[in-house]
Scaffold this motif. Structure first.
Motif, PDB file in Angstrom:
ATOM      1  N   ILE B 142      50.516  63.173  21.773  1.00  0.00           N
ATOM      2  CA  ILE B 142      50.104  63.977  20.798  1.00  0.00           C
ATOM      3  C   ILE B 142      51.285  63.705  19.516  1.00  0.00           C
ATOM      4  N   ASP B 143      52.558  64.025  19.892  1.00  0.00           N
ATOM      5  CA  ASP B 143      53.685  63.970  18.922  1.00  0.00           C
ATOM      6  C   ASP B 143      53.772  62.693  18.363  1.00  0.00           C
ATOM      7  N   ALA B 144      53.595  61.513  19.326  1.00  0.00           N
ATOM      8  CA  ALA B 144      53.780  60.088  18.780  1.00  0.00           C
ATOM      9  C   ALA B 144      52.542  59.739  17.871  1.00  0.00           C
ATOM     10  N   ILE B 145      51.411  60.353  18.249  1.00  0.00           N
ATOM     11  CA  ILE B 145      50.251  60.053  16.963  1.00  0.00           C
ATOM     12  C   ILE B 145      50.552  60.353  15.828  1.00  0.00           C
ATOM     13  N   ALA B 146      51.095  61.973  15.704  1.00  0.00           N
ATOM     14  CA  ALA B 146      51.521  62.701  14.531  1.00  0.00           C
ATOM     15  C   ALA B 146      52.502  61.704  13.739  1.00  0.00           C
ATOM     16  N   ASP B 147      53.286  61.079  14.485  1.00  0.00           N
ATOM     17  CA  ASP B 147      54.379  60.330  14.068  1.00  0.00           C
ATOM     18  C   ASP B 147      53.748  58.987  13.180  1.00  0.00           C
ATOM     19  N   THR B 148      52.762  58.551  13.561  1.00  0.00           N
ATOM     20  CA  THR B 148      52.178  57.470  12.766  1.00  0.00           C
ATOM     21  C   THR B 148      51.523  57.798  11.652  1.00  0.00           C
ATOM     22  N   PHE B 149      51.272  59.013  11.343  1.00  0.00           N
ATOM     23  CA  PHE B 149      50.368  59.355  10.049  1.00  0.00           C
ATOM     24  C   PHE B 149      51.064  58.503   8.908  1.00  0.00           C
ATOM     25  N   LYS B 150      52.422  58.452   8.675  1.00  0.00           N
ATOM     26  CA  LYS B 150      53.157  58.064   7.634  1.00  0.00           C
ATOM     27  C   LYS B 150      52.857  56.527   7.247  1.00  0.00           C
ATOM     28  N   LYS B 151      52.572  56.143   8.412  1.00  0.00           N
ATOM     29  CA  LYS B 151      52.155  54.523   8.336  1.00  0.00           C
ATOM     30  C   LYS B 151      50.598  54.195   8.144  1.00  0.00           C
ATOM     31  N   SER B 152      49.767  55.356   8.306  1.00  0.00           N
ATOM     32  CA  SER B 152      48.502  54.902   8.171  1.00  0.00           C
ATOM     33  C   SER B 152      48.020  54.535   6.829  1.00  0.00           C
ATOM     34  N   LYS B 153      47.033  53.859   6.710  1.00  0.00           N
ATOM     35  CA  LYS B 153      46.459  53.423   5.358  1.00  0.00           C
ATOM     36  C   LYS B 153      45.298  54.551   4.756  1.00  0.00           C
ATOM     37  N   ASP B 154      44.973  55.388   5.965  1.00  0.00           N
ATOM     38  CA  ASP B 154      43.943  56.425   5.456  1.00  0.00           C
ATOM     39  C   ASP B 154      44.728  57.556   4.577  1.00  0.00           C
ATOM     40  N   PRO B 155      44.211  57.803   3.450  1.00  0.00           N
ATOM     41  CA  PRO B 155      45.043  58.970   2.560  1.00  0.00           C
ATOM     42  C   PRO B 155      44.686  60.288   3.271  1.00  0.00           C
ATOM     43  N   ASN B 156      43.828  60.430   4.024  1.00  0.00           N
ATOM     44  CA  ASN B 156      43.722  61.727   4.559  1.00  0.00           C
ATOM     45  C   ASN B 156      44.866  61.863   5.658  1.00  0.00           C
ATOM     46  N   LEU B 157      45.331  61.060   6.257  1.00  0.00           N
ATOM     47  CA  LEU B 157      46.643  60.851   7.068  1.00  0.00           C
ATOM     48  C   LEU B 157      47.856  61.059   6.435  1.00  0.00           C
ATOM     49  N   GLN B 158      47.764  60.173   5.429  1.00  0.00           N
ATOM     50  CA  GLN B 158      49.172  60.127   4.526  1.00  0.00           C
ATOM     51  C   GLN B 158      49.704  61.733   3.982  1.00  0.00           C
ATOM     52  N   TYR B 159      48.371  62.392   3.880  1.00  0.00           N
ATOM     53  CA  TYR B 159      48.609  63.756   3.307  1.00  0.00           C
ATOM     54  C   TYR B 159      49.860  64.638   3.967  1.00  0.00           C
ATOM     55  N   SER B 160      50.595  65.251   2.973  1.00  0.00           N
ATOM     56  CA  SER B 160      51.613  65.587   3.688  1.00  0.00           C
ATOM     57  C   SER B 160      51.824  66.620   4.880  1.00  0.00           C
ATOM     58  N   GLU B 161      50.726  67.424   4.764  1.00  0.00           N
ATOM     59  CA  GLU B 161      50.456  68.533   5.694  1.00  0.00           C
ATOM     60  C   GLU B 161      49.571  68.043   6.983  1.00  0.00           C
ATOM     61  N   SER B 162      49.407  66.536   6.759  1.00  0.00           N
ATOM     62  CA  SER B 162      48.270  66.247   8.004  1.00  0.00           C
ATOM     63  C   SER B 162      49.030  66.430   9.465  1.00  0.00           C
ATOM     64  N   ALA B 163      50.177  66.279   9.793  1.00  0.00           N
ATOM     65  CA  ALA B 163      50.797  66.847  10.938  1.00  0.00           C
ATOM     66  C   ALA B 163      50.570  68.102  11.312  1.00  0.00           C
ATOM     67  N   ALA B 164      50.742  68.993  10.370  1.00  0.00           N
ATOM     68  CA  ALA B 164      50.722  70.677  10.444  1.00  0.00           C
ATOM     69  C   ALA B 164      49.225  70.842  10.879  1.00  0.00           C
ATOM     70  N   GLU B 165      48.332  70.079  10.168  1.00  0.00           N
ATOM     71  CA  GLU B 165      46.823  70.517  10.403  1.00  0.00           C
ATOM     72  C   GLU B 165      46.571  70.332  11.859  1.00  0.00           C
ATOM     73  N   MET B 166      47.115  68.887  12.229  1.00  0.00           N
ATOM     74  CA  MET B 166      46.709  68.566  13.608  1.00  0.00           C
ATOM     75  C   MET B 166      47.490  69.579  14.502  1.00  0.00           C
ATOM     76  N   ALA B 167      48.649  69.905  14.354  1.00  0.00           N
ATOM     77  CA  ALA B 167      49.142  70.928  15.165  1.00  0.00           C
ATOM     78  C   ALA B 167      48.567  72.344  15.320  1.00  0.00           C
ATOM     79  N   ILE B 168      47.976  72.709  14.222  1.00  0.00           N
ATOM     80  CA  ILE B 168      46.972  73.962  14.289  1.00  0.00           C
ATOM     81  C   ILE B 168      45.796  73.624  14.956  1.00  0.00           C
ATOM     82  N   VAL B 169      45.094  72.433  14.825  1.00  0.00           N
ATOM     83  CA  VAL B 169      43.826  72.369  15.618  1.00  0.00           C
ATOM     84  C   VAL B 169      44.186  72.219  17.145  1.00  0.00           C
ATOM     85  N   ALA B 170      45.337  71.313  17.388  1.00  0.00           N
ATOM     86  CA  ALA B 170      45.641  71.104  18.902  1.00  0.00           C
ATOM     87  C   ALA B 170      46.001  72.534  19.392  1.00  0.00           C
ATOM     88  N   ALA B 171      46.747  73.206  18.658  1.00  0.00           N
ATOM     89  CA  ALA B 171      47.485  74.424  19.144  1.00  0.00           C
ATOM     90  C   ALA B 171      46.192  75.518  19.402  1.00  0.00           C
TER      91      ALA B 171
END
Lengths: 217, 217
Positions: B142-171
């Motif tokens: 799951i860490d590795a997935i969050a790590d790929t967000f910066k490379k994504s072409k999807d603006p929803n994932l490029q958004y700066s707090e996407s990893a933090a949002e994913m962390a909240i959901v997974a937690a």
């Protein structure tokens, strides 16, 4: 003479109260440093550096001192509780920003409160009714807030999954705070790092206040 | 004759392996029904209905049988892990919907897996390195997935707090699943109720795939 008299009258009582307080505080210390499974007479005696007989003498036993600790925690009011009560005082005026503010406040508080993290951790498996009561009382406020969403004039809160979103955020804050105990990161986020906590806080704000009018469902 | 011979040769070995498996499975049973603090020789003997001496004979002791159980769990692959690996195989093509799908899958799996809930609960306080290793391995994906967000072409994932949002959901999914043990509700949501689980699932989808272009920050 006067001095001696005061000592004779209130000294032993004061000492007893002080010792009781120290023993109760030791429960919190053990929870914060270890976990509920370390709450034993011998551990309390070691950590407090007091005679274990005092626990029986002053409280009656392990269950009773634990209960005294939990009741003390119940009497203490968290800051976020005041925010919650303020929200509940004006249920018709709630907007998503109020909810985000409350959840961010609660997260910030949780992260600092190792005892409460340990109580939440304990509550996930215990059948101890005083632990459950304490957690239920705290949750009752957040339940009541979610309950007001239907009455809200803010379309972001009227949105059908708003309560579920709030549940995910509140639950996520609890898990993240509990994980901070061992300074473990989660998705690369370190809850002992102020910047990472700030990122979580911004994400909470974003989740709760983002426009809910996208035609997904 | 032949029948008797087979028994003589492979019988005792088969019995030993069967007993070992039963003892290992008992660790999972105790975790699911009670919690890590009940993992004792006497509890394993009672729940398995086997002689406690067998634990020492076959494993060497409590720590070793616990380790054998944890290694077994590590070898088993969760369904959501396959989804995760598939995502990681194509890091440049990830869109927010993939992440939502993975998180919903993981939540659905967690809710059903009482042993894993207990391991997560244990991992929040333990210093046992095999527990921590097992959890770290799962989190690594799951860490590795969050790590790929910066490379994504999807603006929803490029958004700066996407990893933090994913962390909240997974937690949040982890905390909600752990709470389901005692059939406790959270914000009025009952994780043993299919409709309420479905609401959480929709909220996960909404949080991860909602437009991130609102000018909040």
């Amino acid at each position: 003479m006067q001095k001696k008299q005061r000592k004779e009258v209130s000294g032993p009582i004061r000492d007893k109260e002080r010792t009781k307080k120290k023993l109760i505080a030791t429960i919190g210390k053990i929870l914060a440093e270890y976990s509920y499974s370390e709450l034993t007479i011998s551990r309390i005696a070691t950590v407090s550096n007091l005679n274990p007989k005092l626990i029986y003498l002053y409280f009656g036993g392990l269950d009773q001192i634990i209960r005294a600790y939990l009741e003390d925690r119940g009497a203490a009011t968290a800051l976020s509780a005041k925010v919650a009560l303020n929200i509940l005082d004006h249920p018709n005026d709630i907007v998503a920003e109020d909810i985000a503010f409350f959840l961010e406040k609660q997260f910030a508080e949780l992260i600092e409160d190792k005892e409460w993290q340990a109580i939440l951790h304990w509550g996930l498996v215990t059948k101890n009714r005083y632990v459950k009561k304490l957690i239920d009382e705290r949750n009752a406020r957040i339940d009541a807030i979610a309950d007001t969403f239907k009455k809200s004039k803010d379309p972001n809160l009227q949105y059908s999954e708003s309560a579920a979103e709030m549940a995910i955020v509140a639950a996520g804050a609890r898990f993240l705070s509990m994980r901070s105990k061992n300074e473990d990161t989660f998705l690369g986020l370190d809850m002992t790092d102020e910047n990472d906590r700030e990122r979580i806080s911004r994400a909470i704000d974003k989740i709760i206040t983002a426009e809910k009018n996208s035609p997904l469902h």
